[in-house]
Design an enzyme around this catalytic site. Structure first.
Site, PDB file in Angstrom:
ATOM      1  N   LYS A  99      52.287 -77.170 -16.524  1.00 24.43           N
ATOM      2  CA  LYS A  99      53.072 -78.377 -16.808  1.00 24.43           C
ATOM      3  C   LYS A  99      52.456 -79.001 -18.055  1.00 24.43           C
ATOM      4  O   LYS A  99      52.035 -80.154 -18.074  1.00 24.43           O
ATOM      5  CB  LYS A  99      53.029 -79.327 -15.594  1.00 24.43           C
ATOM      6  CG  LYS A  99      53.923 -80.542 -15.691  1.00 24.43           C
ATOM      7  CD  LYS A  99      55.414 -80.247 -15.603  1.00 24.43           C
ATOM      8  CE  LYS A  99      56.237 -81.499 -15.826  1.00 24.43           C
ATOM      9  NZ  LYS A  99      57.696 -81.231 -15.847  1.00 24.43           N
ATOM     10  N   TYR A 112      43.278 -79.941  -5.470  1.00 28.63           N
ATOM     11  CA  TYR A 112      42.835 -79.755  -4.082  1.00 28.63           C
ATOM     12  C   TYR A 112      41.370 -80.140  -3.908  1.00 28.63           C
ATOM     13  O   TYR A 112      40.966 -80.540  -2.821  1.00 28.63           O
ATOM     14  CB  TYR A 112      42.985 -78.287  -3.663  1.00 28.63           C
ATOM     15  CG  TYR A 112      44.302 -77.937  -3.026  1.00 28.63           C
ATOM     16  CD1 TYR A 112      45.502 -78.230  -3.662  1.00 28.63           C
ATOM     17  CD2 TYR A 112      44.348 -77.305  -1.790  1.00 28.63           C
ATOM     18  CE1 TYR A 112      46.708 -77.881  -3.077  1.00 28.63           C
ATOM     19  CE2 TYR A 112      45.541 -76.965  -1.203  1.00 28.63           C
ATOM     20  CZ  TYR A 112      46.718 -77.250  -1.850  1.00 28.63           C
ATOM     21  OH  TYR A 112      47.908 -76.913  -1.264  1.00 28.63           O
ATOM     22  N   ASP A 171      50.742 -73.200  -4.381  1.00 32.13           N
ATOM     23  CA  ASP A 171      51.054 -73.515  -2.981  1.00 32.13           C
ATOM     24  C   ASP A 171      52.556 -73.686  -2.824  1.00 32.13           C
ATOM     25  O   ASP A 171      53.179 -73.113  -1.933  1.00 32.13           O
ATOM     26  CB  ASP A 171      50.316 -74.808  -2.583  1.00 32.13           C
ATOM     27  CG  ASP A 171      50.607 -75.224  -1.153  1.00 32.13           C
ATOM     28  OD1 ASP A 171      50.602 -74.342  -0.270  1.00 32.13           O
ATOM     29  OD2 ASP A 171      50.847 -76.417  -0.920  1.00 32.13           O
ATOM     30  N   ASP A 174      58.521 -76.903 -13.191  1.00 35.49           N
ATOM     31  CA  ASP A 174      59.844 -77.317 -12.677  1.00 35.49           C
ATOM     32  C   ASP A 174      60.888 -76.254 -12.980  1.00 35.49           C
ATOM     33  O   ASP A 174      61.708 -75.892 -12.144  1.00 35.49           O
ATOM     34  CB  ASP A 174      60.247 -78.701 -13.222  1.00 35.49           C
ATOM     35  CG  ASP A 174      60.088 -78.838 -14.728  1.00 35.49           C
ATOM     36  OD1 ASP A 174      59.481 -77.955 -15.362  1.00 35.49           O
ATOM     37  OD2 ASP A 174      60.577 -79.848 -15.284  1.00 35.49           O
ATOM     38  N   ASP A 227      55.582 -70.760  -1.273  1.00 34.07           N
ATOM     39  CA  ASP A 227      56.495 -71.028  -0.149  1.00 34.07           C
ATOM     40  C   ASP A 227      57.941 -70.785  -0.576  1.00 34.07           C
ATOM     41  O   ASP A 227      58.735 -70.215   0.158  1.00 34.07           O
ATOM     42  CB  ASP A 227      56.367 -72.486   0.335  1.00 34.07           C
ATOM     43  CG  ASP A 227      55.399 -72.627   1.507  1.00 34.07           C
ATOM     44  OD1 ASP A 227      54.422 -71.850   1.570  1.00 34.07           O
ATOM     45  OD2 ASP A 227      55.618 -73.520   2.353  1.00 34.07           O
TER      46      ASP A 227
HETATM   47  C1  IPM Z   1      48.616 -72.494   2.280  1.00 33.17           C
HETATM   48  C2  IPM Z   1      48.634 -73.756   3.116  1.00 33.17           C
HETATM   49  C3  IPM Z   1      47.333 -74.504   2.895  1.00 33.17           C
HETATM   50  C4  IPM Z   1      47.254 -74.882   1.436  1.00 33.17           C
HETATM   51  C5  IPM Z   1      47.159 -75.738   3.796  1.00 33.17           C
HETATM   52  C6  IPM Z   1      47.302 -75.382   5.259  1.00 33.17           C
HETATM   53  C7  IPM Z   1      45.847 -76.426   3.541  1.00 33.17           C
HETATM   54  O1  IPM Z   1      49.747 -74.511   2.808  1.00 33.17           O
HETATM   55  O2  IPM Z   1      47.723 -71.637   2.483  1.00 33.17           O
HETATM   56  O3  IPM Z   1      49.491 -72.342   1.435  1.00 33.17           O
HETATM   57  O4  IPM Z   1      47.811 -75.902   1.018  1.00 33.17           O
HETATM   58  O5  IPM Z   1      46.639 -74.127   0.678  1.00 33.17           O
HETATM   59 MG    MG Z   2      51.112 -73.585   1.477  1.00 29.62          MG
END
Ligand code: IPM
Ligand code: MG
Length: 353
Positions: free
Chosen positions: A188, A138, A244, A220, A248
């Protein structure tokens, strides 16, 4: 307590309003607070030309904690990269050194049917993902898109110093110590040197935490295991990008990303608290967004930055109560429950308090 409030874009302002009402309802119960609002993300770009204006940075630095809604929206997607709303979020994380991102994924029993996974796979789920937030690909240099041999070449750099790995590792080991005492480090290392170092440092650190059982998993496989048998996990620790993605994925085990709070902490527990979800431009302004992730983020703020466990638990218990009573926003709605909008969900939580 001084709280910097950053509602942001999309559904941000609507969900933030409910979190602030909940905090207001708790005033006097062992704490008082002062809240000041500033711009971040797309709304800040529109008003000032930059997603993280100087005034916001000043307020965020002077506050004890920051409560953030969400940033982003399609109307800003074609701006130059430095002006994109997401840049505001990355800038505040980096500037305030908020390197430890805690993303709990807890399944409330009432929502077992809201998950796309079979209820028996997710019932009782309680995972904490500890994501490093200020390093990795990042932020690594060099980065960019260049011309090479007559074509465009895109490049980014995955990089971690061992001190960065050690400090997030410590946060994760400490968190595991307070929970189920199991820590799974995700990397990884079969392909990437950077994550070989990650694994080596985690192993070195584990000598200081003999009471915590450390395991390792390739990312993975971790992605697969999260949907195959998610209850095998207690605390997971990983880098910025893997975290990240995996957070999710983990959120969906719980039925809706609309339920998940998060905390991003510096070394002194100053923190930025935000729902794990985004700005949901498709439902913005309609009054239907789920405010629970933001309300639960406010609870995390009371716990982590202000060490106020009792009111934090009060908020969390109130959320459990409204779910048990059948209140549901659209994202977690199922037949036989009571569908409510953003504000009514806030009302229900306040009544349950
Ligand atoms: C998160 C989001 C952010 C990230 C984006 C919006 C920059 O996806 O907080 O997980 O990738 O960290
Ligand atoms: Mg995110």
């Amino acid at each position: 307590m001084k709280i910097c409030v950053l509602p942001g874009d999309g559904i941000g302002p609507e969900i933030m309003e409910q979190a602030l009402r909940v905090l207001d309802a708790l005033r006097g119960d062992g704490f008082s607070f002062e809240a000041e609002t500033a711009l971040i993300g797309g709304c800040a770009v529109d008003a000032t030309g930059t997603p993280y204006p100087e005034a916001t940075s000043k307020l965020a630095k002077s506050a004890d904690a920051i409560l953030l809604g969400a940033v982003g929206g399609p109307q800003w997607d074609n701006l130059p990269r430095e002006q994109r709303p997401e840049r505001g979020l990355l800038a505040i994380r980096k500037e305030l050194n908020l390197f430890a991102n805690l993303r709990p994924a807890i399944l409330y029993p009432e929502l077992a049917n809201a998950s796309t996974l079979k209820p028996e796979i997710v019932a009782g789920l309680d995972i904490l993902i500890v994501r490093e937030l200020t390093g990795d690909i990042y932020f690594g240099q060099p980065r960019g898109i260049r011309e090479e041999g007559g074509e465009r070449v895109g490049f980014n750099t995955m990089v971690y110093a061992e001190s960065e790995i050690r400090r997030i590792g410590k946060v994760a080991f400490e968190a595991a110590r307070k929970r189920g005492k199991r820590l799974c480090s995700v990397d990884k290392m079969n392909v990437l040197e950077c994550t070989q170092l990650w694994r080596d440092v985690m192993i070195e650190l584990s000598a200081d935490y003999p009471d915590v059982e450390l395991s390792h998993m390739l990312v993975d496989n971790a992605a697969m295991q999260l949907v195959r048998a998610p209850k095998q996990f207690d605390v997971m620790v990983t880098g910025n990008m893997f975290g990240d993605i995996l957070s999710d994925e983990a959120s969906m085990l719980t039925g809706s990303i609309g339920m998940l709070p998060s905390a991003s902490l510096d070394a002194n527990n100053k923190g930025l608290y935000e729902p794990s979800h985004g700005s949901a431009p498709d439902i913005a302004g309609k009054g239907v967004a789920n405010p629970l992730a933001t309300i639960l983020s406010a609870a995390m703020m009371l716990r982590y930055t202000f060490s106020l466990e009792a009111p934090a638990v009060r908020i969390e218990s109130a959320v459990k109560k409204v779910l048990a009573a059948g209140y549901r926003t659209g994202d977690i709605y199922e037949a036989g429950t009571h569908r409510v909008g953003t504000r009514e969900m806030g009302d229900a939580v306040i009544a349950a308090l």
